[in-house]
Design an enzyme around this catalytic site. Structure first.
Site, PDB file in Angstrom:
ATOM      1  N   ASP A 164       5.720   5.051  27.603  1.00 48.98           N
ATOM      2  CA  ASP A 164       5.831   6.432  27.154  1.00 48.98           C
ATOM      3  C   ASP A 164       6.521   7.324  28.167  1.00 48.98           C
ATOM      4  OD1 ASP A 164       2.691   5.578  26.057  1.00 48.98           O
ATOM      5  OD2 ASP A 164       4.324   6.036  24.689  1.00 48.98           O
ATOM      6  N   ILE A 183      -2.329   4.365  23.789  1.00 45.32           N
ATOM      7  CA  ILE A 183      -2.114   4.050  25.199  1.00 45.32           C
ATOM      8  C   ILE A 183      -0.950   4.888  25.710  1.00 45.32           C
ATOM      9  CG2 ILE A 183      -1.552   2.252  26.880  1.00 45.32           C
ATOM     10  CD1 ILE A 183      -2.561   0.194  25.067  1.00 45.32           C
ATOM     11  N   SER A 197      -1.860  -7.193  48.929  1.00 42.52           N
ATOM     12  CA  SER A 197      -1.225  -7.857  47.796  1.00 42.52           C
ATOM     13  C   SER A 197      -1.520  -9.347  47.859  1.00 42.52           C
ATOM     14  CB  SER A 197       0.270  -7.597  47.796  1.00 42.52           C
ATOM     15  OG  SER A 197       0.743  -7.542  49.103  1.00 42.52           O
ATOM     16  N   ASP A 255      -0.921   0.778  20.582  1.00 43.12           N
ATOM     17  CA  ASP A 255       0.069   1.499  21.389  1.00 43.12           C
ATOM     18  C   ASP A 255      -0.020   3.001  21.217  1.00 43.12           C
ATOM     19  OD1 ASP A 255       2.556  -1.017  21.385  1.00 43.12           O
ATOM     20  OD2 ASP A 255       1.765   0.070  23.117  1.00 43.12           O
ATOM     21  N   CYS A 314      -4.169   1.682  48.632  1.00 42.33           N
ATOM     22  CA  CYS A 314      -4.832   1.663  49.933  1.00 42.33           C
ATOM     23  C   CYS A 314      -5.792   2.848  50.008  1.00 42.33           C
ATOM     24  CB  CYS A 314      -3.803   1.819  51.060  1.00 42.33           C
ATOM     25  SG  CYS A 314      -2.583   0.504  51.066  1.00 42.33           S
ATOM     26  N   HIS A 372       1.058   3.587  46.087  1.00 38.56           N
ATOM     27  CA  HIS A 372       0.748   3.704  47.509  1.00 38.56           C
ATOM     28  C   HIS A 372      -0.129   4.925  47.697  1.00 38.56           C
ATOM     29  CE1 HIS A 372       3.346   0.601  49.053  1.00 38.56           C
ATOM     30  NE2 HIS A 372       4.302   0.999  48.246  1.00 38.56           N
TER      31      HIS A 372
END
Lengths: 342, 565
Positions: A112, A74, A226, A71, A198, A156
C-alpha cells in the site's frame, strides 16, 4: 398465509439445528470481544543491505494472509524494492532463507505504501486516521472499536527511536501518543505490537493506553542480530527474531488453538542472542488464554437472528435511459492524433 | 517479444455515468474510479526497462521507463483538483506511488497527446482537459501485476492470464503493463459510443540466455507454465505468431502446427502471421507452443526503423549541463515531428540556448509551445514542431543550470540523483515498416492486419535522464557536533582550568614518602592551634631562605606547568 408459517418454522428449525451443530453458545462466540482484524506492517529501511528488513515484514505479511486477514485489511508499508531490484539474482522473489525455502514475496502481494511514501507522517496518519480526503481505501486503517490491530515494525532503531529511511525518526513518545489517539477515537479493541529492531524494548516503554500487548526482539542496551547471509545475494537475509517467529507461525493453521503466551516465548536467548522483551501490564486478558489467531488470523463472527427480515425487491426497473437516447444525429469520429499538417 | 492484450468493449457511453451501473465484464473498481472522477480517456503504463527501437522496431504500445499517466477529462471546472484526486485513487488501485504526480510534474500537452478514441474536434483541440505526468523512478514489480490481473474478467486462474508467472516476467529485459480506456464506435455506423478497456502486457525475453546460443523457445521455457484452459467469457481467444522469417534466416518451425496463416498487409510492409485458436489445441493435453530453430543465434544487420531517437545529458560539474536529443530519420522522405519534453523545475532551462540542427544547419521549428517553470509549482513544458529531413540526423540541444534545493526537499537517497522524464516524439509514418500497433478505429490486433490506410501515427519515448544536483552532505550535522564538542572540550577546558584554578607551589625538598606523609598528617592535627605563632616565625627567616624558596617556587611552578599539560 402458509408461506410465512413455513418460513417461521424453517427459521426455528434452522436456529435449533445450528445451535446443536456448533455446540457453542453466543456468549462464547463473542468472548474475545473483537469482530474484525487489521494489520499494519511497516518496514522502514531503504537500500540493498537492508534486504533483511523487507524479508522480515513480508514474512509477517505472508503469515497474516495465510491465516485469513485479507489484503483489504492489511496496510503494508515497504520502503524499498528488493524483489525487482537489479541486484536481485532471482527477480520477483524475496526469500527468508539462503536455501530459498519460502518465497515470502509470493505471487499475490499488494503493497500500500511503497518507496518514498513510507514516512513518519504517513505512518502516524494511518494509525490515527487523519488522512487527506483523497486517500484511497486501501491506504486507510478503517478500524473500529471492535478491531484487533496487529502492528509490526522493523528497521534500524536505538534507545527511544526508530529510524525511517535514513532521513527521519519516530520516537517512542510519539508512538505512545499515536496509540493513545487511537484509543480515544475508539480505533482499536486490542493491539498487538511487535517490533524487531535494535534496543526495541525502548519503543514500547512509554505506552500508556489500555489493551496493548507488546513484544520486542531486544532489551534496551542490546542489539537485535540478523540470522544468516545468503552468499549469492551478499547480504543478510532475515533477522533472528522474525526468523524464529516465522518458523513458529508456519505451524499455525487458521483453526489452531495456540495461544499468545506461547508466541511470546518464541526465540529464547540461546536462539536470539538478544533477550526478547514483552509488555503485558496494559493488556486486560491473560495472555495464556488468548488465541494466536485473535491477532494474526481473521475472525468472521456471524450474528444469528431468530426472526426473518423482509427485503424489498431492490433490482431497478429497466432504466428509462436506453442506449438509444445517446444516439447522435451525425456519426461520431475519432480524434485526429497528429494535429499538424504532415 | 510477447504481447498480451485483453480487450473489453462495453456498449455504454463513458460520457454518461448513470449508464455505468450493471457491471459484467468491465471491472467495477475501475469503472467507479472513471465515473467518480469524470474521466473520458485514461492511459496508464507501468514499465521497467528501455525499449530499443533500433534493434526491436516498434512495440504495439510504446511506453517510457517508469509510470506514465495521461487522462482526458469530461468538460467540467476544477480539473486540477479532479486530477489530484484521481491520481490518489489510482495509486490505491494499482499499488503504485501515483500520488506523487502532483502539479510539480504534471503538464497539459497541447499537440502531443490528443485523444485516442472518439472525440469532437472542438474538444480535442482544447488542452484544458488533458493532464500528462510521468514518474521515471517508479519500480514495477509483482505488486503492480497483482491488481492488474484482478481487473481481468477471468482473473488469473484460467485463460491466457494463467501464463503470467511473475517470477519469469520480471526476469526479462523489458516489461510493460498498460491500461487504456477510451471511447470507440459501437458499430460501423458509429452513432453511439462504447467504452473500450484494453489491458496490455509486453515482455521481451532473450531465449538464448543460459542456453549457449540456442534460440528455441516454448511456453514452458518462457513462462514455466503451459496453457491449460481458456476463458469462457471471451469472444476471441487467439495466439498470433509472426512467422515472416520462417523460411528465410533464421529458420524455425512451430509446434503444434498453426490453424492458419494470415497475411498482414500494410502500406510498405507485408508480414505473415500464424494464428492459433486456443480452443482447438487444449485437448488432449495443454498447449505448449514451441518454436524450434535449426541453427544457433547469429547476429546480422537488421534494418533500422524509420524514425528513432536517443537522448542524453551533456556537460560536467554540478552547476550547468545540457541535454541533447538526436532524432534519426532513415526514410527517404521528409516528415513532420512533434517533440515534447517535460523538465523538472530544478533544472533551469535556458530557452535562448535551444537549437535544432541538421547536419550543422539550423532548423527553425514551425511552432513552439514553451511554458517556463515556476519553482516548486510547475515544470518546464516544451513542445516543438519541426521537419525531419530524409536520411538525416536532427539534433536538439539546450542547456540548463542546476538549482539548489532546500534541504528538506531531498529524497532519502539524495546521492542517487534526480530523474528527468523521457521526451515524446510523435510523427506520422507513410509506411508501416516494423509497425505493430493497432490502428485507431479498431480494437483487436487482427482487425488491423489488413489496413489500407497510408498514414500510421507513431509515438516514441526516449531514454530518461539521471542528473545529479548539488547535494549537501547530510552527515554534516553529526560530524560538526562531534568536532565542535571535541574542540570545545580540549581548548575551552584547558583555558578554564588555567584561569580558574589556584596554583600553589610545593617544595620539592619537602616531598615525602608515604610513611612520612602519614606522620605529618597526624602532626598537623596536633599542631593546628599552634599554627599562628609558627607562621609568624616563618616569616622572619633570612632573605637567603626567601630567595631559595622563590627559586624553588619557580622550579616547582615549571614542574607543575609540565604536569598540567
Amino acid at each position: 398465509m402458509a408461506a410465512p408459517m413455513v418460513n417461521f418454522y424453517f427459521q426455528l428449525i434452522a436456529f435449533a439445528f445450528l445451535h446443536q451443530c456448533t455446540g457453542t453458545s453466543p456468549e462464547e462466540f463473542f468472548k474475545s470481544g473483537h469482530t474484525n482484524n487489521w494489520a499494519v506492517l511497516v518496514d522502514t529501511s531503504r537500500f540493498w543491505f537492508n534486504y533483511r528488513h523487507v524479508a522480515n515484514v513480508l514474512s509477517i505479511y505472508r503469515s497474516c494472509k495465510r491465516l485469513g486477514i485479507p489484503d483489504s485489511r492489511i496496510i503494508l508499508m515497504v520502503a524499498d524494492d528488493m524483489a525487482c531490484n537489479p541486484r536481485n539474482p532471482r527477480p520477483a522473489t524475496v526469500f527468508n532463507n539462503a536455501n530459498n525455502q519460502i518465497n515470502v514475496y509470493g505471487d499475490d502481494v499488494e503493497v500500500d505504501y511503497r518507496g518514498y511514501e513510507v514516512t513518519v507522517e504517513n505512518f502516524i496518519r494511518v494509525l490515527t486516521g487523519r488522512l487527506p480526503p483523497s486517500t484511497p481505501r486501501s491506504k486507510r486503517l478503517l478500524s473500529d472499536e471492535h478491531s484487533n490491530v496487529l502492528v509490526y515494525m522493523t528497521g534500524h532503531g536505538g534507545d527511544g527511536f526508530l529510524k525511517f529511511q535514513d532521513a527521519e525518526e519516530i520516537s517512542n513518545v510519539e508512538l505512545a501518543d499515536a496509540f493513545e489517539q487511537m484509543w480515544q477515537k475508539r480505533r482499536y479493541h486490542e493491539v498487538f505490537f511487535m517490533i524487531d529492531t535494535c534496543q526495541a524494548e525502548s519503543m514500547f516503554q512509554k505506552f500508556y493506553s489500555p489493551n496493548i500487548l507488546a513484544v520486542a526482539s531486544s532489551k534496551v542496551g542490546e542489539d537485535s542480530l540478523s540470522h544468516h547471509v545468503d552468499p549469492s545475494i551478499g547480504v543478510y537475509v532475515i533477522d533472528r527474531y522474525t526468523y524464529y517467529a516465522l518458523e513458529f507461525l508456519e505451524t499455525v493453521t487458521p483453526g489452531s488453538k495456540k495461544t499468545m503466551g506461547q508466541f511470546l516465548e518464541v526465540c529464547p536467548k540461546y536462539q536470539c542472542i538478544s533477550t526478547v522483551a514483552k509488555r503485558t501490564d496494559l493488556f486486560r486478558r491473560d495472555v495464556n488464554k488468548v488465541l494466536l489467531t485473535d491477532f494474526f488470523g481473521s475472525v468472521r463472527n456471524v450474528e444469528l437472528l431468530p426472526d426473518s427480515i423482509h427485503l424489498q425487491n431492490a433490482t431497478l426497473h429497466t432504466h428509462s435511459e436506453d442506449s438509444s437516447d445517446v444516439k447522435s444525429d451525425k456519426p461520431l469520429s475519432y480524434a485526429q492524433q497528429f494535429p499538424m499538417p504532415v | 517479444m510477447f504481447h498480451f492484450q485483453f480487450t473489453t468493449v462495453w456498449n455504454v457511453s463513458i460520457d454518461k455515468p448513470e449508464s455505468f451501473q450493471h457491471y459484467h465484464l468491465f471491472p467495477k473498481s475501475l469503472g467507479d474510479v472513471l465515473t467518480t472522477y469524470k474521466v473520458k480517456e485514461l492511459h496508464l503504463s507501468q514499465t521497467q526497462g528501455l525499449w530499443k527501437h533500433e534493434k526491436w522496431g516498434y512495440p504495439p504500445e510504446d511506453a517510457p521507463p517508469g509510470d506514465e499517466l495521461w487522462v482526458w477529462f469530461q468538460p467540467h471546472s476544477g480539473v486540477d483538483q479532479t486530477w489530484a484526486d484521481l491520481v490518489n485513487a489510482l495509486s490505491g488501485l494499482f499499488c503504485a506511488s501515483l500520488n506523487f504526480m502532483d502539479s510539480k510534474s504534471t503538464v497539459q500537452p497541447r499537440w502531443s497527446f490528443r485523444p485516442a478514441g472518439l472525440a469532437s474536434e472542438f474538444y480535442s483541440a482544447n488542452s484544458r482537459f488533458v493532464r500528462y505526468s510521468t514518474l521515471p523512478r517508479e519500480v514495477v514489480c509483482t505488486e503492480n501485476l497483482t491488481p492488474w490481473k484482478k481487473l481481468l474478467p477471468c482473473g488469473s486462474k484460467i485463460g491466457l492470464a494463467s501464463l503470467l508467472n511473475s517470477v519469469k516476467i520480471y526476469d526479462g529485459f523489458y516489461h510493460s503493463l498498460g491500461v487504456h480506456v477510451r471511447s470507440v464506435c459501437q458499430d460501423t455506423q458509429c452513432l453511439t459510443p462504447a467504452t473500450e478497456l484494453k489491458q496490455t502486457l509486453t515482455v521481451v525475453y532473450d531465449p538464448t540466455t543460459n542456453k549457449n546460443g540456442k534460440q528455441d523457445w516454448s511456453f514452458q521455457s518462457m513462462f514455466d507454465r503451459t496453457l491449460q484452459s481458456q476463458c469462457p467469457l471471451a469472444d476471441t481467444r487467439k495466439i498470433y505468431v509472426d512467422v515472416t522469417t520462417q523460411e528465410t534466416l533464421p529458420k524455425f518451425s512451430l509446434s503444434p502446427v498453426p490453424d492458419f496463416v494470415l497475411n498482414q498487409k500494410r502500406s510498405g510492409e507485408e508480414r505473415k502471421i500464424a494464428v492459433y485458436q486456443i480452443g482447438n489445441h487444449l485437448s488432449p493435453s495443454s498447449l505448449n507452443l514451441k518454436a524450434m530453430y535449426e541453427e544457433k543465434l547469429t547476429f546480422s544487420n537488421s534494418s533500422l526503423p524509420p524514425v528513432y531517437a536517443n537522448r542524453f545529458v551533456t556537460g560536467y560539474g554540478l552547476e550547468r549541463g545540457g541535454v541533447t536529443c538526436m532524432i534519426y530519420n532513415t526514410m527517404s522522405s521528409n516528415t513532420t515531428v512533434i517533440f515534447m519534453e517535460t523538465v523538472p523545475w530544478f533544472l533551469r532551462v535556458y530557452f535562448s540556448s535551444l537549437r535544432i540542427e541538421n547536419d550543422g544547419k539550423e532548423i527553425k521549428p514551425y511552432k513552439i509551445n514553451f511554458i517556463p517553470a515556476k519553482d516548486r509549482a510547475n515544470p518546464y513544458q516544451m513542445e516543438l514542431v519541426f521537419r525531419l529531413f530524409a536520411n538525416s540526423v536532427t539534433k536538439i540541444t539546450y542547456s540548463f543550470e542546476r538549482a539548489f534545493l532546500k534541504w528538506t526537499e531531498y529524497p532519502p537517497d539524495a546521492n542517487h540523483g534526480f530523474y528527468v522524464s523521457s521526451a515524446v516524439v510523435s510523427t506520422v509514418l507513410p509506411v508501416a515498416s516494423q509497425y505493430t500497433a493497432t490502428s485507431q478505429s479498431v480494437s483487436l490486433l487482427e482487425e488491423s492486419f489488413s489496413d489500407s490506410s497510408s498514414s500510421f501515427f507513431l509515438r516514441l519515448h526516449t531514454e530518461t535522464l539521471l542528473v545529479s544536483l548539488p547535494t549537501p552532505d547530510f552527515s554534516m550535522p553529526y560530524n560538526v557536533i562531534c568536532l565542535a564538542c571535541t574542540v570545545v572540550a580540549i581548548a575551552f577546558g584547558s583555558l578554564h582550568n588555567l584561569t580558574t584554578r589556584d596554583f600553589t607551589a610545593s617544595d620539592p625538598s619537602k616531598r615525602k614518602g608515604l610513611v612520612a606523609k602519614l606522620k605529618s598528617f597526624f602532626k598537623k592535627e596536633k599542631e593546628s592551634p599552634e599554627n599562628k605563632p609558627d607562621s609568624k616565625e616563618e616569616e622572619i627567616p633570612s632573605q637567603k631562605d626567601k630567595d631559595n624558596s622563590k627559586s624553588e617556587e619557580k622550579d616547582s611552578k615549571k614542574k607543575d606547568g609540565n604536569s598540567e599539560t
